[in-house]
Structures are given as structure tokens and as C-alpha cells.
Motif scaffolding. Structure first.
Motif, mmCIF file in Angstrom:
data_model
loop_
_atom_site.group_PDB
_atom_site.id
_atom_site.type_symbol
_atom_site.label_atom_id
_atom_site.label_comp_id
_atom_site.label_asym_id
_atom_site.label_seq_id
_atom_site.Cartn_x
_atom_site.Cartn_y
_atom_site.Cartn_z
ATOM 1 N N PHE A 9 -43.970 -14.182 9.174
ATOM 2 C CA PHE A 9 -42.566 -13.784 9.208
ATOM 3 C C PHE A 9 -42.060 -13.651 7.781
ATOM 4 C CE2 PHE A 9 -42.959 -18.341 9.603
ATOM 5 C CZ PHE A 9 -42.046 -18.853 8.697
ATOM 6 N N ASN A 10 -40.878 -13.060 7.631
ATOM 7 C CA ASN A 10 -40.275 -12.868 6.310
ATOM 8 C C ASN A 10 -39.003 -13.692 6.215
ATOM 9 O OD1 ASN A 10 -42.184 -10.977 5.476
ATOM 10 N ND2 ASN A 10 -41.035 -9.271 6.338
ATOM 11 N N GLY A 11 -38.929 -14.566 5.220
ATOM 12 C CA GLY A 11 -37.706 -15.347 5.013
ATOM 13 C C GLY A 11 -37.426 -16.280 6.165
ATOM 14 N N THR A 12 -36.273 -16.108 6.776
ATOM 15 C CA THR A 12 -35.866 -16.989 7.876
ATOM 16 C C THR A 12 -35.774 -16.254 9.209
ATOM 17 O OG1 THR A 12 -33.517 -16.603 7.414
ATOM 18 C CG2 THR A 12 -34.580 -18.506 6.321
ATOM 19 N N ILE A 64 -42.851 -1.590 16.008
ATOM 20 C CA ILE A 64 -41.403 -1.544 15.848
ATOM 21 C C ILE A 64 -41.033 -1.661 14.379
ATOM 22 C CG2 ILE A 64 -39.249 -2.713 16.496
ATOM 23 C CD1 ILE A 64 -41.654 -3.842 18.714
ATOM 24 N N GLU A 65 -40.117 -0.798 13.939
ATOM 25 C CA GLU A 65 -39.533 -0.905 12.603
ATOM 26 C C GLU A 65 -38.175 -1.569 12.726
ATOM 27 O OE1 GLU A 65 -40.570 2.538 9.632
ATOM 28 O OE2 GLU A 65 -39.780 3.366 11.504
ATOM 29 N N ARG A 100 -45.984 -4.433 5.553
ATOM 30 C CA ARG A 100 -44.933 -3.415 5.398
ATOM 31 C C ARG A 100 -43.671 -3.766 6.176
ATOM 32 N NH1 ARG A 100 -48.464 1.242 7.752
ATOM 33 N NH2 ARG A 100 -48.878 -0.549 9.079
ATOM 34 N N GLY A 101 -43.759 -4.823 7.021
ATOM 35 C CA GLY A 101 -42.616 -5.194 7.847
ATOM 36 C C GLY A 101 -42.645 -4.580 9.231
ATOM 37 N N LEU A 102 -43.733 -3.897 9.582
ATOM 38 C CA LEU A 102 -43.862 -3.363 10.934
ATOM 39 C C LEU A 102 -44.226 -4.501 11.882
ATOM 40 C CD1 LEU A 102 -45.831 -0.050 10.305
ATOM 41 C CD2 LEU A 102 -43.389 -0.314 10.793
ATOM 42 N N ILE A 103 -43.596 -4.495 13.038
ATOM 43 C CA ILE A 103 -43.832 -5.537 14.038
ATOM 44 C C ILE A 103 -44.693 -4.952 15.154
ATOM 45 C CG2 ILE A 103 -42.737 -7.062 15.726
ATOM 46 C CD1 ILE A 103 -40.228 -6.981 13.899
ATOM 47 N N TYR A 104 -45.704 -5.719 15.563
ATOM 48 C CA TYR A 104 -46.601 -5.308 16.641
ATOM 49 C C TYR A 104 -46.371 -6.245 17.820
ATOM 50 C CZ TYR A 104 -48.753 -2.798 12.830
ATOM 51 O OH TYR A 104 -48.958 -1.966 11.767
ATOM 52 N N LEU A 105 -45.928 -5.668 18.940
ATOM 53 C CA LEU A 105 -45.627 -6.431 20.146
ATOM 54 C C LEU A 105 -46.605 -6.012 21.237
ATOM 55 C CD1 LEU A 105 -43.614 -8.427 21.545
ATOM 56 C CD2 LEU A 105 -42.325 -6.388 22.252
ATOM 57 N N VAL A 106 -47.418 -6.964 21.694
ATOM 58 C CA VAL A 106 -48.463 -6.690 22.681
ATOM 59 C C VAL A 106 -47.979 -7.113 24.060
ATOM 60 C CG1 VAL A 106 -50.830 -7.241 23.387
ATOM 61 C CG2 VAL A 106 -50.257 -7.038 20.952
ATOM 62 N N SER A 133 -44.116 -7.748 29.931
ATOM 63 C CA SER A 133 -44.779 -9.041 29.819
ATOM 64 C C SER A 133 -45.218 -9.217 28.372
ATOM 65 C CB SER A 133 -45.968 -9.123 30.780
ATOM 66 O OG SER A 133 -46.477 -10.433 30.822
ATOM 67 N N SER A 134 -44.228 -9.316 27.483
ATOM 68 C CA SER A 134 -44.501 -9.424 26.048
ATOM 69 C C SER A 134 -45.224 -10.733 25.774
ATOM 70 C CB SER A 134 -43.200 -9.341 25.257
ATOM 71 O OG SER A 134 -42.584 -8.088 25.486
ATOM 72 N N ASN A 135 -46.388 -10.626 25.150
ATOM 73 C CA ASN A 135 -47.266 -11.782 25.038
ATOM 74 C C ASN A 135 -47.524 -12.229 23.603
ATOM 75 O OD1 ASN A 135 -49.082 -13.474 26.824
ATOM 76 N ND2 ASN A 135 -50.523 -12.839 25.247
ATOM 77 N N ASP A 136 -47.806 -11.313 22.723
ATOM 78 C CA ASP A 136 -48.124 -11.661 21.346
ATOM 79 C C ASP A 136 -47.325 -10.777 20.409
ATOM 80 O OD1 ASP A 136 -50.179 -13.689 21.668
ATOM 81 O OD2 ASP A 136 -51.391 -12.089 22.515
ATOM 82 N N VAL A 137 -47.041 -11.324 19.231
ATOM 83 C CA VAL A 137 -46.277 -10.572 18.239
ATOM 84 C C VAL A 137 -46.744 -10.976 16.848
ATOM 85 C CG1 VAL A 137 -44.379 -12.262 18.185
ATOM 86 C CG2 VAL A 137 -43.939 -9.893 17.510
#
Length: 190
Positions: free
Chosen positions: A117-120, A184-185, A169-175, A160-164
Motif C-alpha cells: 500500500f502507499n502511505g495510509t 483499477i487506476e 505505478r499505483g495500479l490496483i489488481y482486484l481478483v 466475489s472479490s478475493n485478493d488485491v
């Protein structure tokens, strides 16, 4: 983190272990919210920087294997400044998910935070509620900065969001647990 290992131990709560000697881990602390809270402990995520002068750990309970019918699981914020006595100081639940405390189906609530994660701002996979971006800058009052609710997999009635995780680069991957991944940006990181 350093010579400490932060261990989630399902329905037996959480442990902080001294692993200075990896061949002989020593218990520093143990605490358990179960069976009062019926969800298993999934993740113990120590925060590398102090927040409001405290050492903080995010602890996610997973919304599966409930000990009894219950509302959806949530995440805890613990003060581990005195590491022998972990103290819960706040919780976070997706706004509107637990309206009246009545039991809901498994996999409605929290699953786990990203260990990157970035920061808080911490990305969370929240089963049927998708991606949640939770800011813990004030550990006594975590707040949601944003969210993304993916479409359910074909033939399913809810995600059924399981992993993230997040990349450099700050791109988020939601499996999704059933099928699929969303990339996700966001500008939530600054």
C-alpha cells in the motif's frame, strides 16, 4: 517486520512472535476476539510508520467459516505500541453493509487488505463489496476514500472479490474468487 512476525490464527486470534531466533519463535502477545466475534482472523498487517504517535496494526476478519449466523465481518485497527498488549481502537465496515446487525450470507463482508500500500491508504478486497480504499491516517477513525464494485462473474449474482494488490505505478489488481481480474487506476494515493 524486523524481528517480529504478525500471525493470524483463524478462530484462535492473532499472535505477535519474536523471531530473532527463527528456530525458536517466542510469543510476545496473543489476543482473540473469538468466539465473541464469530469470524476468523485472516490478516495481521503492521503499519511501518507510526500514526498519531502509535504503532498500528490492521487486522482483517474474513467473512467465512462463521461460528454462528452473524452480520458481515469487518476490519479492526489495533494499537500495538505496547506490543505485549494489543488493543483494538477502531473498526471499519463498508458504509451501509451492516444496517441492523442481522445475519447475512457468508462472503458479504471483509476478506483481506493488500499487504502492499502507499502511505495510509490501504486497498481491501471486500468479497461482495469489491475494492475498498480505506485511509487509516487517523487510526481512531478509519474512513473510506473510494471504492470499485466489479461486475459479478458470469452466472453469479454478486462479485466475489478475493485478493488485491498494488504495483509500483499505483495500479490496483482486484481478483474475483470465481473468475476474472480488474485493473483499477485511482488518484487516492496522492
Amino acid at each position: 517486520m524486523g524481528n517480529r512476525l504478525y500471525v493470524s490464527y483463524w478462530h484462535h486470534g492473532l499472535f505477535i512472535l519474536d523471531i530473532s531466533d527463527m528456530s525458536r519463535p517466542k510469543v510476545v502477545a496473543h489476543t482473540n476476539t473469538s468466539p465473541a466475534f464469530p469470524h476468523p482472523t485472516h490478516t495481521c498487517l503492521p503499519i511501518p510508520q507510526s500514526l498519531k504517535g502509535r504503532r498500528i496494526m490492521v487486522v482483517a476478519d474474513e467473512d467465512v467459516a462463521k461460528l454462528r449466523p452473524s452480520p458481515p465481518s469487518f476490519t479492526w485497527i489495533y494499537d500495538i505500541t505496547v506490543e505485549q498488549m494489543p488493543l483494538p481502537i477502531a473498526t471499519f465496515q463498508v458504509p451501509g453493509l451492516d444496517v441492523d446487525g442481522s445475519p447475512q450470507a457468508a462472503m458479504s463482508g471483509c476478506h483481506q487488505p493488500s499487504e502492499r500500500f502507499n502511505g495510509t491508504v490501504i486497498p481491501f478486497a471486500w468479497f461482495a463489496q469489491g475494492l475498498r480504499l480505506v485511509d487509516i491516517a487517523d487510526p481512531f477513525a478509519p474512513r473510506e476514500l473510494g471504492h470499485f464494485l466489479p461486475d459479478p462473474a458470469e452466472g453469479e449474482d454478486r462479485p466475489s472479490s478475493n485478493d488485491v494488490t498494488i504495483d509500483d505505478r499505483g495500479l490496483i489488481y482486484l481478483v474475483d474468487r470465481i473468475r476474472g481480474v480488474d485493473i483499477i487506476e485511482t488518484n487516492a494515493f496522492g
